[in-house]
Write an enzyme that holds these catalytic residues in place. Sequence first.
Site, PDB file in Angstrom:
ATOM      1  N   LYS A  14       0.829  -1.214   0.000  1.00 35.49           N
ATOM      2  CA  LYS A  14       0.000   0.000   0.000  1.00 35.49           C
ATOM      3  C   LYS A  14       0.860   1.260   0.000  1.00 35.49           C
ATOM      4  O   LYS A  14       0.613   2.186  -0.765  1.00 35.49           O
ATOM      5  CB  LYS A  14      -0.921   0.040   1.233  1.00 35.49           C
ATOM      6  CG  LYS A  14      -1.856  -1.143   1.365  1.00 35.49           C
ATOM      7  CD  LYS A  14      -2.830  -0.959   2.523  1.00 35.49           C
ATOM      8  CE  LYS A  14      -2.191  -0.900   3.899  1.00 35.49           C
ATOM      9  NZ  LYS A  14      -1.571  -2.175   4.335  1.00 35.49           N
ATOM     10  N   ARG A  89      -9.103   1.081   9.495  1.00 37.62           N
ATOM     11  CA  ARG A  89      -8.711  -0.279   9.861  1.00 37.62           C
ATOM     12  C   ARG A  89      -9.773  -0.964  10.713  1.00 37.62           C
ATOM     13  O   ARG A  89      -9.624  -2.126  11.044  1.00 37.62           O
ATOM     14  CB  ARG A  89      -7.412  -0.217  10.675  1.00 37.62           C
ATOM     15  CG  ARG A  89      -6.163  -0.607   9.879  1.00 37.62           C
ATOM     16  CD  ARG A  89      -4.998  -0.392  10.813  1.00 37.62           C
ATOM     17  NE  ARG A  89      -3.835  -1.157  10.508  1.00 37.62           N
ATOM     18  CZ  ARG A  89      -2.754  -0.666   9.897  1.00 37.62           C
ATOM     19  NH1 ARG A  89      -2.762   0.568   9.427  1.00 37.62           N
ATOM     20  NH2 ARG A  89      -1.691  -1.414   9.734  1.00 37.62           N
ATOM     21  N   ARG A 128      11.441  -6.146   4.325  1.00 36.58           N
ATOM     22  CA  ARG A 128      11.338  -4.701   4.559  1.00 36.58           C
ATOM     23  C   ARG A 128      12.031  -4.315   5.870  1.00 36.58           C
ATOM     24  O   ARG A 128      12.617  -3.238   5.972  1.00 36.58           O
ATOM     25  CB  ARG A 128       9.857  -4.312   4.598  1.00 36.58           C
ATOM     26  CG  ARG A 128       9.595  -2.827   4.688  1.00 36.58           C
ATOM     27  CD  ARG A 128       8.138  -2.496   4.445  1.00 36.58           C
ATOM     28  NE  ARG A 128       7.247  -3.017   5.469  1.00 36.58           N
ATOM     29  CZ  ARG A 128       5.920  -2.877   5.447  1.00 36.58           C
ATOM     30  NH1 ARG A 128       5.335  -2.244   4.454  1.00 36.58           N
ATOM     31  NH2 ARG A 128       5.163  -3.360   6.412  1.00 36.58           N
ATOM     32  N   ARG A 134      12.101  -1.338  10.619  1.00 42.13           N
ATOM     33  CA  ARG A 134      10.888  -1.276  11.443  1.00 42.13           C
ATOM     34  C   ARG A 134      10.841  -2.468  12.381  1.00 42.13           C
ATOM     35  O   ARG A 134      10.842  -3.609  11.948  1.00 42.13           O
ATOM     36  CB  ARG A 134       9.649  -1.310  10.536  1.00 42.13           C
ATOM     37  CG  ARG A 134       9.129   0.041  10.181  1.00 42.13           C
ATOM     38  CD  ARG A 134       7.955  -0.079   9.247  1.00 42.13           C
ATOM     39  NE  ARG A 134       6.764  -0.636   9.884  1.00 42.13           N
ATOM     40  CZ  ARG A 134       5.570  -0.651   9.310  1.00 42.13           C
ATOM     41  NH1 ARG A 134       5.440  -0.168   8.087  1.00 42.13           N
ATOM     42  NH2 ARG A 134       4.533  -1.135   9.922  1.00 42.13           N
ATOM     43  N   ARG A 146       0.005  -8.981  13.408  1.00 45.44           N
ATOM     44  CA  ARG A 146      -0.553  -7.904  12.581  1.00 45.44           C
ATOM     45  C   ARG A 146      -1.470  -8.453  11.494  1.00 45.44           C
ATOM     46  O   ARG A 146      -2.512  -7.866  11.193  1.00 45.44           O
ATOM     47  CB  ARG A 146       0.575  -7.058  11.968  1.00 45.44           C
ATOM     48  CG  ARG A 146       1.122  -6.054  12.985  1.00 45.44           C
ATOM     49  CD  ARG A 146       2.507  -5.608  12.639  1.00 45.44           C
ATOM     50  NE  ARG A 146       2.559  -4.829  11.439  1.00 45.44           N
ATOM     51  CZ  ARG A 146       3.623  -4.768  10.631  1.00 45.44           C
ATOM     52  NH1 ARG A 146       4.701  -5.466  10.917  1.00 45.44           N
ATOM     53  NH2 ARG A 146       3.601  -4.016   9.574  1.00 45.44           N
TER      54      ARG A 146
HETATM   55  P1  AMP Z   1       1.174   0.524   9.190  1.00 51.72           P
HETATM   56  O1  AMP Z   1       2.399   1.316   8.918  1.00 51.72           O
HETATM   57  O2  AMP Z   1      -0.031   1.034   8.454  1.00 51.72           O
HETATM   58  O3  AMP Z   1       1.355  -0.954   9.010  1.00 51.72           O
HETATM   59  O4  AMP Z   1       0.831   0.741  10.742  1.00 51.72           O
HETATM   60  C1  AMP Z   1       1.748   0.370  11.751  1.00 51.72           C
HETATM   61  C2  AMP Z   1       1.026   0.297  13.088  1.00 51.72           C
HETATM   62  O5  AMP Z   1       0.458   1.575  13.420  1.00 51.72           O
HETATM   63  C3  AMP Z   1      -0.150  -0.676  13.148  1.00 51.72           C
HETATM   64  O6  AMP Z   1       0.245  -1.999  13.424  1.00 51.72           O
HETATM   65  C4  AMP Z   1      -0.981  -0.068  14.280  1.00 51.72           C
HETATM   66  O7  AMP Z   1      -0.412  -0.365  15.541  1.00 51.72           O
HETATM   67  C5  AMP Z   1      -0.815   1.428  14.049  1.00 51.72           C
HETATM   68  N1  AMP Z   1      -1.850   1.968  13.143  1.00 51.72           N
HETATM   69  C6  AMP Z   1      -1.633   2.529  11.908  1.00 51.72           C
HETATM   70  N2  AMP Z   1      -2.786   2.918  11.349  1.00 51.72           N
HETATM   71  C7  AMP Z   1      -3.766   2.578  12.229  1.00 51.72           C
HETATM   72  C8  AMP Z   1      -5.186   2.707  12.220  1.00 51.72           C
HETATM   73  N3  AMP Z   1      -5.847   3.242  11.180  1.00 51.72           N
HETATM   74  N4  AMP Z   1      -5.864   2.249  13.315  1.00 51.72           N
HETATM   75  C9  AMP Z   1      -5.227   1.716  14.370  1.00 51.72           C
HETATM   76  N5  AMP Z   1      -3.901   1.555  14.438  1.00 51.72           N
HETATM   77  C10 AMP Z   1      -3.153   1.984  13.379  1.00 51.72           C
END
Ligand code: AMP
Length: 191
Positions: A14, A89, A128, A134, A146
């Site tokens: 994404k 989400r 990654r 990360r 996740r």
């Molecule tokens: P991402 O980079 O989108 O994979 O997000 C990394 C982490 O940030 C996720 O595993 C969540 O802990 C938190 N996070 C990001 N976006 C959201 C969201 N829309 N709702 C809840 N937690 C989020």
Amino acid sequence: MKNFIIFGPPGAGKGSQAVILAKKYNLKHISTGDILREEIKNGTKLGLKVKSLMDEGALVSDDIILEIIENVILNAKGYSGFLYDGFPRTVYQFSALDEFLQKIGQRVDAVISLVVKEDVLIRRMLRRAEIEGRADDADINVVKTRIETYREQTEPLIEIFQKRGNYYPLEGDTTIEKNFNEICTLIDSLG
Ligand code: AMP
């Protein structure tokens, strides 16, 4: 103003697509994950609050996320629309976004969904981790949590999107360029 959601499990690609799509279509790229990581990096109060949840692969509370989103939308100037990456989400997050957009006379125009098999997702995230460092990508157990969190809390959104008639699943297990071209064809066909 256009509102596009780029949807899919963690590791679907994404973020990579969002960056180039935002540039091409003059969209404000809103990655809630990036915003939260920035807060952690800067050691803010919010960063401290969300760090442990993110480290274990759980979701941050809807209230925190919605406040971030509203702020970004209301402060963005000069864009042709928004591209949501990693948001919504949960069903609650989508309902709140939907309501908020209605209030400002907008709507979600399309949900572009990247479909990728689980073994490919895991492989991509571990790779990654080596490049971006990360922590939540580096640990196989967190990666699995996740994906599970996605299946439980995020995947139910697909049915809602399908009912709205603006859900577009695309094969995500391909090259960045091919994927990008397919998404562009889709967006261009929407007018
Ligand atoms: P991402 O980079 O989108 O994979 O997000 C990394 C982490 O940030 C996720 O595993 C969540 O802990 C938190 N996070 C990001 N976006 C959201 C969201 N829309 N709702 C809840 N937690 C989020």
